[in-house]
Design a protein around this motif. Sequence first.
Motif, PDB file in Angstrom:
ATOM      1  N   PRO A   1       0.797  -1.233   0.000  1.00  0.00           N
ATOM      2  CA  PRO A   1       0.000   0.000   0.000  1.00  0.00           C
ATOM      3  C   PRO A   1       0.825   1.277   0.000  1.00  0.00           C
ATOM      4  O   PRO A   1       0.442   2.261  -0.635  1.00  0.00           O
ATOM      5  N   ILE A   2       1.995   1.280   0.665  1.00  0.00           N
ATOM      6  CA  ILE A   2       2.825   2.486   0.681  1.00  0.00           C
ATOM      7  C   ILE A   2       3.368   2.767  -0.706  1.00  0.00           C
ATOM      8  O   ILE A   2       3.324   3.900  -1.207  1.00  0.00           O
ATOM      9  N   ARG A   3       3.888   1.725  -1.375  1.00  0.00           N
ATOM     10  CA  ARG A   3       4.452   1.932  -2.708  1.00  0.00           C
ATOM     11  C   ARG A   3       3.383   2.354  -3.714  1.00  0.00           C
ATOM     12  O   ARG A   3       3.604   3.235  -4.553  1.00  0.00           O
ATOM     13  N   LEU A   4       2.218   1.713  -3.642  1.00  0.00           N
ATOM     14  CA  LEU A   4       1.141   2.063  -4.570  1.00  0.00           C
ATOM     15  C   LEU A   4       0.637   3.485  -4.306  1.00  0.00           C
ATOM     16  O   LEU A   4       0.353   4.240  -5.245  1.00  0.00           O
ATOM     17  N   ALA A   5       0.518   3.854  -3.019  1.00  0.00           N
ATOM     18  CA  ALA A   5       0.052   5.206  -2.689  1.00  0.00           C
ATOM     19  C   ALA A   5       1.060   6.258  -3.145  1.00  0.00           C
ATOM     20  O   ALA A   5       0.677   7.327  -3.642  1.00  0.00           O
ATOM     21  N   LYS A   6       2.365   5.980  -3.011  1.00  0.00           N
ATOM     22  CA  LYS A   6       3.377   6.927  -3.484  1.00  0.00           C
ATOM     23  C   LYS A   6       3.320   7.075  -5.001  1.00  0.00           C
ATOM     24  O   LYS A   6       3.430   8.191  -5.534  1.00  0.00           O
ATOM     25  N   ALA A   7       3.162   5.950  -5.713  1.00  0.00           N
ATOM     26  CA  ALA A   7       3.068   6.020  -7.176  1.00  0.00           C
ATOM     27  C   ALA A   7       1.850   6.829  -7.596  1.00  0.00           C
ATOM     28  O   ALA A   7       1.929   7.666  -8.501  1.00  0.00           O
ATOM     29  N   LEU A   8       0.708   6.600  -6.930  1.00  0.00           N
ATOM     30  CA  LEU A   8      -0.492   7.367  -7.248  1.00  0.00           C
ATOM     31  C   LEU A   8      -0.308   8.838  -6.870  1.00  0.00           C
ATOM     32  O   LEU A   8      -0.780   9.737  -7.583  1.00  0.00           O
ATOM     33  N   GLY A   9       0.390   9.111  -5.778  1.00  0.00           N
ATOM     34  CA  GLY A   9       0.664  10.480  -5.392  1.00  0.00           C
ATOM     35  C   GLY A   9       1.514  11.210  -6.423  1.00  0.00           C
ATOM     36  O   GLY A   9       1.276  12.381  -6.734  1.00  0.00           O
ATOM     37  N   ASN A  10       2.516  10.497  -6.990  1.00  0.00           N
ATOM     38  CA  ASN A  10       3.332  11.097  -8.043  1.00  0.00           C
ATOM     39  C   ASN A  10       2.498  11.444  -9.274  1.00  0.00           C
ATOM     40  O   ASN A  10       2.676  12.486  -9.893  1.00  0.00           O
ATOM     41  N   ILE A  11       1.574  10.542  -9.637  1.00  0.00           N
ATOM     42  CA  ILE A  11       0.738  10.773 -10.817  1.00  0.00           C
ATOM     43  C   ILE A  11      -0.198  11.953 -10.579  1.00  0.00           C
ATOM     44  O   ILE A  11      -0.316  12.853 -11.417  1.00  0.00           O
ATOM     45  N   THR A  12      -0.857  11.966  -9.431  1.00  0.00           N
ATOM     46  CA  THR A  12      -1.832  13.032  -9.176  1.00  0.00           C
ATOM     47  C   THR A  12      -1.161  14.385  -8.954  1.00  0.00           C
ATOM     48  O   THR A  12      -1.786  15.422  -9.160  1.00  0.00           O
ATOM     49  N   ALA A  13       0.115  14.385  -8.533  1.00  0.00           N
ATOM     50  CA  ALA A  13       0.821  15.656  -8.411  1.00  0.00           C
ATOM     51  C   ALA A  13       1.059  16.274  -9.782  1.00  0.00           C
ATOM     52  O   ALA A  13       1.033  17.492  -9.937  1.00  0.00           O
ATOM     53  N   SER A  14       1.309  15.422 -10.792  1.00  0.00           N
ATOM     54  CA  SER A  14       1.518  15.919 -12.148  1.00  0.00           C
ATOM     55  C   SER A  14       0.211  16.157 -12.884  1.00  0.00           C
ATOM     56  O   SER A  14       0.095  17.097 -13.662  1.00  0.00           O
ATOM     57  N   TYR A  15      -0.751  15.285 -12.658  1.00  0.00           N
ATOM     58  CA  TYR A  15      -2.057  15.377 -13.330  1.00  0.00           C
ATOM     59  C   TYR A  15      -3.136  15.374 -12.250  1.00  0.00           C
ATOM     60  O   TYR A  15      -3.660  14.323 -11.889  1.00  0.00           O
ATOM     61  N   ARG A  16      -3.443  16.546 -11.736  1.00  0.00           N
ATOM     62  CA  ARG A  16      -4.337  16.604 -10.580  1.00  0.00           C
ATOM     63  C   ARG A  16      -5.756  16.166 -10.914  1.00  0.00           C
ATOM     64  O   ARG A  16      -6.493  15.752 -10.028  1.00  0.00           O
ATOM     65  N   TRP A  17      -6.154  16.228 -12.174  1.00  0.00           N
ATOM     66  CA  TRP A  17      -7.481  15.751 -12.564  1.00  0.00           C
ATOM     67  C   TRP A  17      -7.608  14.243 -12.377  1.00  0.00           C
ATOM     68  O   TRP A  17      -8.716  13.716 -12.242  1.00  0.00           O
ATOM     69  N   PHE A  18      -6.455  13.538 -12.353  1.00  0.00           N
ATOM     70  CA  PHE A  18      -6.493  12.081 -12.216  1.00  0.00           C
ATOM     71  C   PHE A  18      -7.010  11.658 -10.841  1.00  0.00           C
ATOM     72  O   PHE A  18      -7.530  10.550 -10.684  1.00  0.00           O
ATOM     73  N   ALA A  19      -6.880  12.532  -9.833  1.00  0.00           N
ATOM     74  CA  ALA A  19      -7.406  12.207  -8.498  1.00  0.00           C
ATOM     75  C   ALA A  19      -8.919  12.033  -8.555  1.00  0.00           C
ATOM     76  O   ALA A  19      -9.470  11.110  -7.951  1.00  0.00           O
ATOM     77  N   GLY A  20      -9.609  12.924  -9.288  1.00  0.00           N
ATOM     78  CA  GLY A  20     -11.060  12.784  -9.436  1.00  0.00           C
ATOM     79  C   GLY A  20     -11.426  11.525 -10.194  1.00  0.00           C
ATOM     80  O   GLY A  20     -12.409  10.844  -9.863  1.00  0.00           O
ATOM     81  N   VAL A  21     -10.626  11.181 -11.221  1.00  0.00           N
ATOM     82  CA  VAL A  21     -10.874   9.943 -11.981  1.00  0.00           C
ATOM     83  C   VAL A  21     -10.725   8.732 -11.071  1.00  0.00           C
ATOM     84  O   VAL A  21     -11.532   7.789 -11.117  1.00  0.00           O
ATOM     85  N   TYR A  22      -9.702   8.751 -10.228  1.00  0.00           N
ATOM     86  CA  TYR A  22      -9.475   7.632  -9.300  1.00  0.00           C
ATOM     87  C   TYR A  22     -10.662   7.445  -8.360  1.00  0.00           C
ATOM     88  O   TYR A  22     -11.151   6.314  -8.167  1.00  0.00           O
ATOM     89  N   ILE A  23     -11.144   8.545  -7.763  1.00  0.00           N
ATOM     90  CA  ILE A  23     -12.259   8.441  -6.811  1.00  0.00           C
ATOM     91  C   ILE A  23     -13.520   7.944  -7.515  1.00  0.00           C
ATOM     92  O   ILE A  23     -14.216   7.040  -7.025  1.00  0.00           O
ATOM     93  N   LEU A  24     -13.819   8.509  -8.673  1.00  0.00           N
ATOM     94  CA  LEU A  24     -15.026   8.098  -9.400  1.00  0.00           C
ATOM     95  C   LEU A  24     -14.947   6.630  -9.809  1.00  0.00           C
ATOM     96  O   LEU A  24     -15.935   5.889  -9.685  1.00  0.00           O
ATOM     97  N   PHE A  25     -13.790   6.199 -10.285  1.00  0.00           N
ATOM     98  CA  PHE A  25     -13.684   4.818 -10.779  1.00  0.00           C
ATOM     99  C   PHE A  25     -13.718   3.810  -9.633  1.00  0.00           C
ATOM    100  O   PHE A  25     -14.480   2.840  -9.680  1.00  0.00           O
ATOM    101  N   CYS A  26     -12.889   4.033  -8.610  1.00  0.00           N
ATOM    102  CA  CYS A  26     -12.746   3.026  -7.550  1.00  0.00           C
ATOM    103  C   CYS A  26     -13.958   2.946  -6.625  1.00  0.00           C
ATOM    104  O   CYS A  26     -14.273   1.865  -6.116  1.00  0.00           O
ATOM    105  N   PHE A  27     -14.646   4.070  -6.406  1.00  0.00           N
ATOM    106  CA  PHE A  27     -15.715   4.072  -5.415  1.00  0.00           C
ATOM    107  C   PHE A  27     -17.119   4.156  -6.019  1.00  0.00           C
ATOM    108  O   PHE A  27     -18.095   3.984  -5.290  1.00  0.00           O
ATOM    109  N   PHE A  28     -17.212   4.404  -7.324  1.00  0.00           N
ATOM    110  CA  PHE A  28     -18.540   4.510  -7.925  1.00  0.00           C
ATOM    111  C   PHE A  28     -18.675   3.639  -9.176  1.00  0.00           C
ATOM    112  O   PHE A  28     -19.520   2.738  -9.229  1.00  0.00           O
TER     113      PHE A  28
END
Length: 630
Positions: free
Chosen positions: A483-510
């Motif tokens: 979980p730490i490695r995956l969260a860091k990788a996702l953090g790197n992506i969302t820092a560069s592409y902040r719109w991807f955070a919304g995509v992640y929430i919509l996809f994983c939880f809805f």
Amino acid sequence: MDALKIPEAVQQKENNESKEHKGSPAHSTLALMDGEPEEEDPWDLPELQDTGVPWSALDCKGKVLRVLVSLVKLLVLLGLLYMFICSLDILSSAFQLVGGKAAGDIFQDNAVLSNPLAGLVIGVLVTLLVQSSSTSSSIVVSMVSSGLLTVQLAVPIIMGTNIGTSVTNTLVAMTQAGDRSVFRRAFAGATVHDFFNWLSVLVLLPLEVATGYLYEVTKIIIDSFQIQSGEPPELLNVITDPLTDAIIELDKSVLSEIATGDPAARNKSLIKKWCQTFTNMSTVNVTVPGPDNCTSQSACWSEGNMTVTLKNISRTYGVKKCEHLFVDVQLSDLAVGLILLALSLLVLCSCLLLIVKLLNSMLKGQVASIIKKILNTNFPFPFGWVTGYIAILVGAGMTFIVQSSSVFTSAITPLVGIGVISIQRAYPLSLGSNIGTTTTAILAAMASPGETLDNALQIALVHFLFNISGIILWYPIPFTRLPIRLAKALGNITASYRWFAGVYILFCFFILPLLVFSLSLAGWPVLAGVACPLLALLLAVLLVNVLQKRKPGCLPACLRTWDFLPLWAHSLEPWDRLVGVVAAKCCCCCKCCQADDGGAPEHPRAYDNPAMCGEKAEEGDVSVLKMTKL
């Protein structure tokens, strides 16, 4: 050799051009396995510089004034934390008013619940609707106690509630999207909880379906101990209830009645009107079709052509009305829920932003270094490994005090963002919060009546054992802390592409839960026919990613990179350009509308011809993209 160097030079040039245009490298599918190397580690905790006058340079009056200001800031911080916790409570009530009855309806279809995957998804969706794992768990307990659901079928639902409750701190992290570095740490600190829950389900749900491990172990525990009913302790609720109860009080028994199939509950309001009631039991004469329908032979007689019997009927009368704001408001549950939802989100975001600003002003210089050292330093060798387990206990204890894992994890998310707590320390604290919320559920289950005590306690123990098993899987050995490695990788992506955070929430939880639920309604053959090929493809992609990174020589030449695929299939760069174009067009359209209304546009030359906005965006104009960069 020169021929081999040409593609590398070309690719280096392309990478340089991409960095100049974008400011960050394109992320491929390898990013979720291993973050791309960077010159400086973005996960290093920042030094919070103290720009004020040093303590030694202050005179007596200045020192007294600084102490008083610090005390005032501390009191304001405590007040903001209090409002933050209360707003989360009101937010949960708002979600229950908006979607609570729908959540109760979802639980009624027992044919769907017999599918473990459908049960898991229902647990996720219901917890998202009511924003409270305790509420969704209480609905499950009432269904099991009434015989509508067995404990075995309830186990996947409990797993789903564990996933659904982790969305709150992920949404809280979205409020820190303004600063790239802060958002990187905050989003990773929030999603490390998500990844732990998803990975635990991926391992333990198939194990439970195959062996009944959680059910059998908890049944042995229940059968071995003679547990008596008691009253659960009230800790933080004693402080928060006066404010939240003055705003809204809910009758949560309505949700359980809907889930158990009571038709009269459909017309009841969730808003509690009477806080004190009196139930009167009386015996009345009732006409029945025949003697077989009488309550007893001695209480049955005939009057002409009618058969009459005695029947006990209870009537409930209101004694004392509740005193919250919405007790006499003539509005529907949905309208009240939407009002509370908007207000609670406003207070929640405002408190969170003010807390972050206040912490930034308080945690500076030597104070910050001391706090960070206490929170993030390990014990000396050979006891360094003990530190993480103490953090788990601290997380469990704090969650037990606040009686909500969402409140605790949402409170530490901004601390991770500003760099006070590292993600390595936030991970065990989040694991501890999972344990703390289950101990609260166990104590609440022990307050159940005698006839429902065993079922309620077994479900609470299932939740507890599920989290303990997850910790055993994903924490003791350092290389298993995925979980730490995956969260860091996702953090790197969302820092560069902040719109991807919304995509992640919509996809994983809805989107993903709704897709699985829809396939479950079609039956096992359809679900297996769609899910199995997708899972096989996902596993193949992950395997190729690992081999590309570790042993590329084992792969055919065409599979050593993903360059044979279109760029949009292995990089977020084209999607980012698309988002930039759409945002630019929306921005231009809004400003054109303002110009039509008489407002002066910021760039008059661009709005002389409204179509020019679209042309500039389509050409990928860097200035427009920078203005609209998410």
